[in-house]
Write an enzyme that holds these catalytic residues in place. Structure first.
Site, short mmCIF file in Angstrom:
data_model
loop_
_atom_site.label_atom_id
_atom_site.label_comp_id
_atom_site.label_asym_id
_atom_site.label_seq_id
_atom_site.Cartn_x
_atom_site.Cartn_y
_atom_site.Cartn_z
N CYS A 287 -10.19 22.79 2.09
CA CYS A 287 -9.31 21.63 1.95
C CYS A 287 -8.46 21.74 0.68
CB CYS A 287 -10.12 20.34 1.92
SG CYS A 287 -11.28 20.23 0.54
N CYS B 141 0.85 -1.18 0.00
CA CYS B 141 0.00 0.00 0.00
C CYS B 141 0.89 1.23 0.00
CB CYS B 141 -0.92 0.01 1.22
SG CYS B 141 -1.91 1.52 1.37
N CYS C 166 -0.28 6.36 1.73
CA CYS C 166 0.35 7.39 2.55
C CYS C 166 1.64 7.83 1.84
CB CYS C 166 0.66 6.85 3.95
SG CYS C 166 -0.82 6.49 4.91
N ASN D 192 -17.62 26.37 3.93
CA ASN D 192 -16.78 25.17 4.02
C ASN D 192 -17.05 24.33 2.78
OD1 ASN D 192 -15.13 23.12 4.99
ND2 ASN D 192 -16.76 22.19 6.19
N GLU E 49 -27.68 23.55 3.37
CA GLU E 49 -26.99 22.34 2.88
C GLU E 49 -27.84 21.67 1.81
OE1 GLU E 49 -24.98 19.15 1.90
OE2 GLU E 49 -24.09 20.68 3.17
N GLN F 289 -15.55 14.85 9.27
CA GLN F 289 -14.10 14.82 9.09
C GLN F 289 -13.53 13.49 9.60
OE1 GLN F 289 -12.34 16.89 7.46
NE2 GLN F 289 -13.28 18.91 7.52
#
Length: 395
Positions: free
Chosen positions: A348, A11, A14, A321, A266, A212
């Protein structure tokens, strides 16, 4: 952080694995500061907030592979075969112990994994969310309803083996596409929400609600937002892209005006249902006296938003956001021309954030902070407090 899966090249999700965490954090800070420098002159950068570099994820999004009785949970390799990552070191305490037991349950039930190359099988993903109180939500993403009756009949066994699981559901995703979830959700348990306790605010997550991935850092982000709201002490707060209501609820609980008007908008109806439940709980607890309400709507529909912030008579705050694409030119232009005195922007994607700030020149960045939600990757979350320049905007 050291990872056997990464070292064995099983993997590589990361991408920063092996880079010392202090170096990762410093590089992220420099990147966001440099990208935002042209549009944040004079901003005060607060110290970056970081949690642990491992054992921080509250979610496990597991692709199911292998064969009945010998499943893999993790990812797929380039050929579409399952790669088992059940002992991933990113899962938070509690979730790290739950994932292997869920894999064992899949084997015990004899569920048929979906095979991507042949397009046969049923179980595509298993999605787990873990709460600070040790409870969990378990979702099975299936190709069809073939295993629904089996899962329903084995629900008592499942809950006996996995006593921390509060909500169990089935999501149907019949298409052969690289998407995780479908539109149909079948809740099997009596409980249909997972409470996520963040101090005096409880978010009630339904099966397809967004939250999150890093609970500790998300709590810090909300705490920062509450502090900024308390300092600005707005009469009206408008939370766009409010999701399950995290920022709006913090604004309602922030010190200052007891009669503050807080509105959340929303586009996802299920998220609004969750937000309204959280609002009722906050009100009944006595933690807020704000006039707090949520509505289903498109945050970019500026015609529908017109006049909302003007009710505050130049004492209002708007929270945005947005997804990675940012708020876009229409909403940025509306905010620039509005009477709102403050904007709290949580992003983000620092590149789209920079574009949006450039489109709002009279809303000046006063403070900013990096929140490292995703150690071991280059992903980032940046919160910026904007304040109307003196004499600018509508009166």
């Amino acid at each position: 952080m050291q990872c056997d899966y990464f070292d064995a090249a099983r993997c590589r999700s990361c991408t920063l694995m092996g880079v010392p965490y202090a170096v990762q954090l410093g590089d992220k800070q420099r990147h966001v500061v440099n990208v935002l420098a042209p549009v944040t002159r004079g901003v005060a950068w607060l110290p970056a907030h970081a949690g642990p570099e491992a054992h921080f994820r509250n979610k496990a999004k597991l692709v199911v592979g292998g064969s009945p009785g010998a499943v893999t949970v993790g990812i797929l390799d380039r050929g579409g075969s399952g790669v088992d990552l059940r002992h991933c070191g990113l899962y938070e305490t509690g979730l790290d112990e739950l994932v292997p037991r869920v894999a064992g349950l899949l084997d015990a039930l004899g569920l048929e994994p979906y095979d991507v190359p042949t397009r046969r099988g049923e179980v595509k993903h298993v999605l787990l969310t873990h709460s600070p109180d040790g409870e969990a939500m378990l979702r099975f993403v299936l190709r069809s309803q073939k295993h629904v009756a089996l899962l329903r009949s084995r629900l008592p066994l499942l809950l006996d083996v996995l006593p921390e699981v509060r909500v169990v559901s089935v999501n149907l995703q019949p298409e052969h596409k690289a998407i995780t979830e479908g539109d149909v959700e079948i809740v099997l348990t009596e409980a249909d929400v997972l409470p996520m306790r963040l101090g005096d605010v409880v978010l009630f997550l339904r099966p397809n609600s967004f939250f999150q991935t890093n609970t500790g850092v998300a709590t810090a982000l909300y705490r920062q937002a509450r502090d900024w709201v308390a300092r600005a002490d707005p009469a009206v707060v408008l939370d766009l892209y409010c999701g399950v209501g995290g920022f709006a609820l913090q604004a309602a609980a922030a010190p200052g005006r007891r009669n503050r008007v807080v509105r959340g908008v929303e586009v996802a109806p299920e998220a609004v249902v969750s937000a309204r439940r959280s609002a009722a709980a906050l009100h009944s607890s006595g933690a807020s006296g704000a006039d707090l309400a949520f509505a289903v709507g498109d945050a970019t529909d500026v015609m529908a938003l017109a006049g909302v912030t003007d009710r505050a008579d130049a004492a209002s705050l708007v929270v945005v956001n947005p997804p990675r694409r940012g708020i876009g030119p229409a909403l940025a232009a509306w905010l620039e021309a509005s009477a709102t005195t403050h904007v709290l922007y949580s992003s983000c994607n620092v590149e789209s954030l920079a574009r949006d700030l450039a489109a709002m020149p009279t809303l000046r960045a006063r403070e900013a902070r990096l929140f490292d939600m995703f150690p071991q990757t280059s992903h980032h979350e940046v919160a910026v407090l904007l304040e109307r320049a003196d004499g600018a905007g509508r009166s």
